[in-house]
Design a protein around this motif. Structure first.
Motif, mmCIF file in Angstrom:
data_model
loop_
_atom_site.group_PDB
_atom_site.id
_atom_site.type_symbol
_atom_site.label_atom_id
_atom_site.label_comp_id
_atom_site.label_asym_id
_atom_site.label_seq_id
_atom_site.Cartn_x
_atom_site.Cartn_y
_atom_site.Cartn_z
ATOM 1 N N GLY A 143 0.796 -1.217 0.000
ATOM 2 C CA GLY A 143 0.000 0.000 0.000
ATOM 3 C C GLY A 143 0.828 1.266 0.000
ATOM 4 N N TYR A 144 1.977 1.223 0.673
ATOM 5 C CA TYR A 144 2.817 2.418 0.772
ATOM 6 C C TYR A 144 3.390 2.815 -0.587
ATOM 7 N N VAL A 145 3.806 1.831 -1.363
ATOM 8 C CA VAL A 145 4.486 2.138 -2.620
ATOM 9 C C VAL A 145 3.549 2.100 -3.819
ATOM 10 N N LEU A 146 2.338 1.630 -3.640
ATOM 11 C CA LEU A 146 1.411 1.515 -4.758
ATOM 12 C C LEU A 146 0.157 2.369 -4.562
ATOM 13 N N VAL A 147 -0.565 2.148 -3.473
ATOM 14 C CA VAL A 147 -1.862 2.791 -3.293
ATOM 15 C C VAL A 147 -1.720 4.274 -2.940
ATOM 16 N N ILE A 148 -0.757 4.624 -2.083
ATOM 17 C CA ILE A 148 -0.624 6.022 -1.658
ATOM 18 C C ILE A 148 -0.319 6.951 -2.839
ATOM 19 N N PRO A 149 0.683 6.643 -3.685
ATOM 20 C CA PRO A 149 0.891 7.534 -4.842
ATOM 21 C C PRO A 149 -0.298 7.541 -5.808
ATOM 22 N N LEU A 150 -0.982 6.395 -5.951
ATOM 23 C CA LEU A 150 -2.151 6.360 -6.826
ATOM 24 C C LEU A 150 -3.283 7.229 -6.276
ATOM 25 N N GLY A 151 -3.324 7.379 -4.941
ATOM 26 C CA GLY A 151 -4.318 8.269 -4.362
ATOM 27 C C GLY A 151 -4.161 9.686 -4.885
ATOM 28 N N GLY A 152 -2.913 10.138 -4.981
ATOM 29 C CA GLY A 152 -2.656 11.466 -5.529
ATOM 30 C C GLY A 152 -3.006 11.546 -7.003
ATOM 31 N N VAL A 153 -2.633 10.520 -7.753
ATOM 32 C CA VAL A 153 -2.911 10.500 -9.193
ATOM 33 C C VAL A 153 -4.413 10.510 -9.445
ATOM 34 N N ILE A 154 -5.159 9.702 -8.709
ATOM 35 C CA ILE A 154 -6.606 9.603 -8.910
ATOM 36 C C ILE A 154 -7.291 10.925 -8.582
ATOM 37 N N PHE A 155 -6.925 11.548 -7.461
ATOM 38 C CA PHE A 155 -7.540 12.826 -7.099
ATOM 39 C C PHE A 155 -7.195 13.904 -8.130
ATOM 40 N N TYR A 156 -5.954 13.916 -8.577
ATOM 41 C CA TYR A 156 -5.550 14.920 -9.569
ATOM 42 C C TYR A 156 -6.319 14.719 -10.874
ATOM 43 N N ALA A 158 -9.168 13.473 -11.215
ATOM 44 C CA ALA A 158 -10.580 13.799 -10.998
ATOM 45 C C ALA A 158 -10.795 15.294 -10.765
ATOM 46 N N GLY A 159 -9.721 16.089 -10.870
ATOM 47 C CA GLY A 159 -9.846 17.528 -10.678
ATOM 48 C C GLY A 159 -9.854 17.945 -9.228
ATOM 49 N N ARG A 160 -9.387 17.079 -8.334
ATOM 50 C CA ARG A 160 -9.337 17.389 -6.910
ATOM 51 C C ARG A 160 -7.887 17.555 -6.470
ATOM 52 N N HIS A 161 -7.690 18.031 -5.253
ATOM 53 C CA HIS A 161 -6.328 18.276 -4.793
ATOM 54 C C HIS A 161 -5.621 16.943 -4.563
ATOM 55 N N PRO A 162 -4.502 16.697 -5.238
ATOM 56 C CA PRO A 162 -3.840 15.387 -5.125
ATOM 57 C C PRO A 162 -3.310 15.077 -3.728
ATOM 58 N N LEU A 163 -2.902 16.099 -2.977
ATOM 59 C CA LEU A 163 -2.390 15.839 -1.628
ATOM 60 C C LEU A 163 -3.489 15.328 -0.702
ATOM 61 N N ALA A 164 -4.736 15.694 -0.991
ATOM 62 C CA ALA A 164 -5.852 15.166 -0.208
ATOM 63 C C ALA A 164 -6.003 13.666 -0.461
ATOM 64 N N GLY A 165 -5.797 13.244 -1.705
ATOM 65 C CA GLY A 165 -5.843 11.817 -2.021
ATOM 66 C C GLY A 165 -4.713 11.061 -1.357
ATOM 67 N N THR A 250 4.526 17.779 -14.847
ATOM 68 C CA THR A 250 4.803 16.908 -15.984
ATOM 69 C C THR A 250 4.656 15.465 -15.540
ATOM 70 N N ASP A 251 4.448 14.575 -16.485
ATOM 71 C CA ASP A 251 4.350 13.132 -16.218
ATOM 72 C C ASP A 251 3.199 12.794 -15.280
ATOM 73 N N VAL A 252 2.161 13.611 -15.252
ATOM 74 C CA VAL A 252 0.977 13.312 -14.452
ATOM 75 C C VAL A 252 -0.164 13.011 -15.420
ATOM 76 N N CYS A 463 4.169 13.669 -2.253
ATOM 77 C CA CYS A 463 3.497 14.975 -2.204
ATOM 78 C C CYS A 463 4.250 16.017 -3.036
ATOM 79 N N GLN A 464 5.575 15.958 -3.022
ATOM 80 C CA GLN A 464 6.380 16.953 -3.735
ATOM 81 C C GLN A 464 6.206 16.855 -5.244
ATOM 82 N N ARG A 465 5.642 15.776 -5.708
ATOM 83 C CA ARG A 465 5.364 15.644 -7.144
ATOM 84 C C ARG A 465 4.341 16.687 -7.592
ATOM 85 N N TYR A 466 3.468 17.101 -6.681
ATOM 86 C CA TYR A 466 2.387 18.028 -7.007
ATOM 87 C C TYR A 466 2.597 19.414 -6.398
ATOM 88 N N VAL A 467 3.191 19.462 -5.203
ATOM 89 C CA VAL A 467 3.475 20.740 -4.530
ATOM 90 C C VAL A 467 4.935 20.676 -4.096
#
Length: 515
Positions: A143-156, A158-165, A250-252, A463-467
């Motif tokens: 979950g740490y290396v797969l689900v957590i970064p995907l949370g940011g990708v999915i929120f981004y 979907a037009g939502r703040h990726p850090l919230a994901g 980039t790369d998002v 998180c630094q990928r987005y902010v």
């Protein structure tokens, strides 16, 4: 609480202060270096003191080890390479990211996210993501290396703040570590320590490895509910005000319509993934399977399947990622595949540096026995208070949360304090199962704020990928509300559960009351 969380609210000012102070700290790598030096100093200062504690695991007197002696410093230098390369999260992160990197940069994961977002109502995106995060820790640290970064990708996407994901999935994976309705390796691991401690009072007692499974299963609803509320009513509004997403990302993954070649590639690659998982299931299903432990258990730590989770994650994403890349046209030759893997490793450069210093600090802290001594002193203090059973159970939750800030391993903490708490509460008529459940609550909720969490620096990198200016303070300020709410609400849930006399899990052989 007001969904908009006014700027001058007490909570907002508190979290802003935490973020500001935390971000003034040095880079996490330097912070771990300072903590290691502080550990050395404290070990030399405290080593002459006899604290009068006995290690319940070994039966020997526990002392603080002076790490500044010539012998210990020579040992430190000789083991530095092995401590670094054997740092548990390092191999997990790098190997998993090699496979995930191919799946991401080929376009396989973005295509899957587009399908997911197309079928998932936006109103249910947060709870579904937290549910997936809770389930993910069944597969070790995936979950740490797969689900957590995907949370940011999915929120981004979907037009939502990726850090919230990222915050929501971090709360689910780590804060909800003991809130799973699917059995995992941690269940029999904790049960063995609990049973050994219980036999101090009753030599014939036998506990079921799934003695908390009903409670942890229902607890998942609590964690999802708390995480859903906080993410959408507190965390995301605050992020939108204070931490805008960088504009030059980039790369998002973007949410453009899938091309025909991409749709074809995803269907074929997805089919290969499903067939691979089906083949793995058929391989592991027989009782005599080579993927099971010698006694036929599939969730035991000794089972080859549990030890192969990360390599399997690599293959499950690497192979479909390559297939998708060539069918969709994003890959032209084998050089493109290797380029994707190199790109994924390039994003891990900062983490590798932090992992080096983090590994040295955690090793020094473990060697010093400072964390173990603190755990035993806290357990003895709580025992000597002789509080009512209900208050003692709450005390175990809070003590476990505090000790988790100093001793990272869930099994190591329980090995130290279970011989104190389990027999003590058995004599008050409280089952070992309940004592273990209280420990699991406190240990889980504090995972998301402990500096000894090896994956904490990795989440900062995500998180630094987005902010880009995200620091330790930013992440801590995001996770503190989850910690506070989960600690209070989950503890209250445990007390209500206990009062109603609902079975905690599968039946054990004891006759102690749980009410």
């Amino acid at each position: 609480m007001d969904g908009n969380l006014q700027k001058n609210s007490l909570l907002d000012r508190f979290l802003n202060a935490i973020e500001k102070a935390g971000n003034k700290l040095p880079d996490p790598a330097i912070l771990f270096l300072f903590l290691m030096l502080l550990t050395w100093f404290l070990s030399a200062l405290l080593s002459p003191i006899d604290f009068g504690e006995i290690n319940p695991t070994t039966g020997e007197k526990l002392y603080i080890q002076n790490l500044l002696t010539g012998e210990k410093m020579a040992d430190f230098l000789s083991r530095m390479i092995s401590v670094f390369i054997n740092f548990p999260p390092l191999g997990v992160v790098l190997l998993a990211m090699l496979g995930v990197g191919v799946a991401e940069y080929s376009g396989f994961i973005p295509a899957g996210l587009k399908y997911l977002l197309g079928y998932t109502p936006k109103s249910l995106l947060t709870p579904i993501l937290i549910l997936v995060a809770i389930i993910s820790h069944t597969a070790a640290d995936a979950g740490y290396v797969l689900v957590i970064p995907l949370g940011g990708v999915i929120f981004y996407a979907a037009g939502r703040h990726p850090l919230a994901g990222i915050a929501a999935t971090f709360a689910g994976v780590s804060g909800g570590f003991s809130a799973n309705f699917i059995p995992s390796a941690i269940d029999p691991l904790l049960q063995t320590f609990t049973q050994a401690a219980a036999r101090i009072i009753d030599p014939n007692i036998s506990l079921n490895p799934l003695n908390n499974i009903f409670f942890t299963g229902l607890s998942s609803i609590v964690v999802i509910g708390v995480g859903w509320y906080l993410t959408e009513r507190v965390i995301e509004p605050r992020l939108n005000r204070n931490n805008p997403v960088d504009q030059d990302l980039t790369d998002v993954p973007k949410m453009e319509e899938l091309k025909a070649a991409e749709k074809k590639g995803f269907k074929i690659a997805g089919l290969v993934m499903v067939l691979g998982l089906l083949g793995l299931f058929l391989w592991a299903y027989p009782y005599s399977s080579s993927l099971r432990s010698p006694d036929g258990k599939i969730t035991a730590f000794s089972a080859p399947l549990m030890q192969s989770i990360v390599p399997l994650i690599f293959l499950v994403f690497w192979i479909p990622g390559i297939i998708f890349g060539f069918i969709s046209g994003s890959y032209k030759n084998s050089k493109d595949v290797i380029a994707s893997m190199s790109k994924a490793m390039g994003s891990m450069a900062h983490y590798i540096v932090m992992a080096f210093f983090c590994a040295l600090f955690i090793d020094a802290f473990t060697q010093s026995n400072i964390g173990s001594m603190t755990a035993l002193k806290g357990a003895s203090f709580l025992q000597n208070l002789q509080l009512p059973p209900q208050v003692t159970v709450v005390g175990i939750v809070f003590l476990s949360a505090f000790v988790n800030l100093l001793v990272g391993s869930a099994s190591a903490k329980w090995a130290l304090i279970s011989p104190i708490f389990v027999p003590m509460l058995m004599q008050l008529g409280i089952s070992p199962d309940l004592t273990q459940a209280a420990y699991r609550v406190g240990d889980s909720v504090s995972n998301i704020i402990t500096p000894l969490m090896p994956y904490f620096p990795l989440v900062v990198i995500f998180c630094q990928r987005y902010v880009k200016n995200t620091g330790i303070g930013t992440l801590v300020s995001l996770m503190i509300p989850y910690f506070i709410y989960l600690l209070v609400i989950w503890t209250v849930f445990l007390l209500i559960y206990w009062t109603l006399g609902i079975p905690l899990g599968l039946q054990s052989s004891y006759t102690y009351t749980v009410m």
